[in-house]
Each structure stands twice: as structure tokens, then as C-alpha cells.
Motif scaffolding. Structure first.
Motif, PDB file in Angstrom:
ATOM      1  N   ARG A  11       2.063   6.101  -2.948  1.00 41.69           N
ATOM      2  CA  ARG A  11       0.820   6.782  -3.306  1.00 41.69           C
ATOM      3  C   ARG A  11      -0.015   5.851  -4.188  1.00 41.69           C
ATOM      4  O   ARG A  11       0.527   5.139  -5.038  1.00 41.69           O
ATOM      5  CB  ARG A  11       1.121   8.082  -4.043  1.00 41.69           C
ATOM      6  N   PHE A  12      -1.324   5.866  -3.982  1.00 37.04           N
ATOM      7  CA  PHE A  12      -2.226   5.127  -4.848  1.00 37.04           C
ATOM      8  C   PHE A  12      -3.422   5.999  -5.164  1.00 37.04           C
ATOM      9  O   PHE A  12      -3.592   7.066  -4.580  1.00 37.04           O
ATOM     10  CB  PHE A  12      -2.636   3.778  -4.232  1.00 37.04           C
ATOM     11  N   SER A  13      -4.217   5.549  -6.133  1.00 42.92           N
ATOM     12  CA  SER A  13      -5.333   6.395  -6.558  1.00 42.92           C
ATOM     13  C   SER A  13      -6.510   5.556  -7.024  1.00 42.92           C
ATOM     14  O   SER A  13      -6.394   4.352  -7.260  1.00 42.92           O
ATOM     15  CB  SER A  13      -4.886   7.315  -7.694  1.00 42.92           C
ATOM     16  N   ARG A  19      -5.351   1.842  -7.920  1.00 44.45           N
ATOM     17  CA  ARG A  19      -4.117   1.574  -8.669  1.00 44.45           C
ATOM     18  C   ARG A  19      -2.908   2.198  -7.991  1.00 44.45           C
ATOM     19  O   ARG A  19      -2.974   3.290  -7.449  1.00 44.45           O
ATOM     20  CB  ARG A  19      -4.215   2.136 -10.096  1.00 44.45           C
ATOM     21  N   LEU A  20      -1.787   1.489  -8.098  1.00 43.04           N
ATOM     22  CA  LEU A  20      -0.488   2.017  -7.687  1.00 43.04           C
ATOM     23  C   LEU A  20       0.062   2.868  -8.826  1.00 43.04           C
ATOM     24  O   LEU A  20      -0.461   2.814  -9.944  1.00 43.04           O
ATOM     25  CB  LEU A  20       0.448   0.861  -7.356  1.00 43.04           C
ATOM     26  N   PRO A  21       1.127   3.629  -8.591  1.00 42.54           N
ATOM     27  CA  PRO A  21       1.665   4.493  -9.654  1.00 42.54           C
ATOM     28  C   PRO A  21       2.052   3.749 -10.929  1.00 42.54           C
ATOM     29  O   PRO A  21       1.960   4.298 -12.014  1.00 42.54           O
ATOM     30  CB  PRO A  21       2.895   5.133  -9.007  1.00 42.54           C
ATOM     31  N   ASP A  22       2.467   2.492 -10.813  1.00 42.76           N
ATOM     32  CA  ASP A  22       2.842   1.729 -12.007  1.00 42.76           C
ATOM     33  C   ASP A  22       1.642   1.109 -12.719  1.00 42.76           C
ATOM     34  O   ASP A  22       1.797   0.399 -13.698  1.00 42.76           O
ATOM     35  CB  ASP A  22       3.863   0.651 -11.655  1.00 42.76           C
ATOM     36  N   SER A  40      -4.927  13.079  -1.271  1.00 46.32           N
ATOM     37  CA  SER A  40      -4.041  11.991  -1.697  1.00 46.32           C
ATOM     38  C   SER A  40      -4.206  10.782  -0.784  1.00 46.32           C
ATOM     39  O   SER A  40      -4.652  10.901   0.364  1.00 46.32           O
ATOM     40  CB  SER A  40      -2.583  12.456  -1.722  1.00 46.32           C
ATOM     41  N   TRP A  61      -2.167   7.087   0.442  1.00 48.40           N
ATOM     42  CA  TRP A  61      -0.869   6.431   0.536  1.00 48.40           C
ATOM     43  C   TRP A  61      -1.033   5.096   1.236  1.00 48.40           C
ATOM     44  O   TRP A  61      -1.881   4.959   2.115  1.00 48.40           O
ATOM     45  CB  TRP A  61       0.093   7.309   1.327  1.00 48.40           C
TER      46      TRP A  61
END
Length: 121
Positions: free
Chosen positions: A79-81, A90-93, A110, A112
Motif C-alpha cells: 500500500r502507498f499513499s 510514500r510507502l508505509p515506512d 486505497s 497499491w
């Protein structure tokens, strides 16, 4: 849905709660979900800052790629946002994301990706 060799651009339409699709600079449709291959993610930093400063809303972040038909999102997709309060996708991290082998933009809003890549360290 266009299948232009130069691809399409897709972005979240907050008013319609769907994904708007552009081809050749013109909106050609609105879809609940779309998958794209060979994706470049673009977010204008100047436009993001202007939106923060003025409170206006405009299209300044989108995904560009070739439409995929009938390709379900694989379990390994990340998942990215995109958020207005941070530059870029951005990626989750928190790592920036500039391109991916494929993305799935889902009906629930969402996003992905598969095989993410960043040009930044």
C-alpha cells in the motif's frame, strides 16, 4: 478505457469518490478502480505548497501508466499513499515512491504497488 501507447494518467477525484482518467491531457472517464503497468508517480511540489497555503484543491498528484484489464491485485502488493502534508507519494515506512512496475487504484480510495522504486536515497 483508452489503451494509448503513451499511457493514461489516473488520480483520485475527491468530489466523485472515483478515479479520474486522463489521456492526452483530457479527462476521458471516471472509474471506481483501475490498474496500471509501468507506472511513474508525479506530484507537483509547487502545487502542493500552494494548496497548503491557500486551502484550494487541484489536481497535482497522479499515476501515469498503461491500463491493465482483468489483472487482480496480488497479495504481495504494498500500500502507498499521497498526503497533502508531505511531499510526494510514500510507502508505509515513509520512503518516497516515484515509480512501480504496476499499481492498483482501488474503489475504496486505497493505492497499491508492485516492485516500487524511488529515485531518491
Amino acid at each position: 478505457m483508452p489503451t494509448r501507447s503513451d499511457g493514461v494518467e489516473a488520480y483520485r477525484n475527491l468530489t466523485r469518490r472515483s478515479w479520474s482518467v486522463r489521456a492526452g491531457g483530457r479527462v476521458v472517464g471516471h472509474v471506481p478502480a483501475i490498474a496500471l503497468a509501468g507506472v511513474r508517480l508525479r506530484a507537483s511540489e509547487a502545487a502542493r505548497l500552494r494548496c497548503l497555503r491557500t486551502g484550494s484543491r487541484d489536481v497535482h498528484a497522479w499515476a501515469r501508466g498503461l491500463p491493465l484489464v482483468g489483472v487482480p491485485r496480488p497479495p504481495g502488493a504494498l500500500r502507498f499513499s499521497y498526503r497533502l502534508d508531505r511531499p510526494g507519494f510514500r510507502l508505509p515506512d515513509g520512503a518516497p515512491l516515484t515509480s512501480a512496475a504496476a499499481v492498483w487504484l482501488e474503489a475504496d480510495g486505497s493505492a497499491w504497488c508492485l516492485a516500487p522504486c524511488s529515485e531518491f536515497p
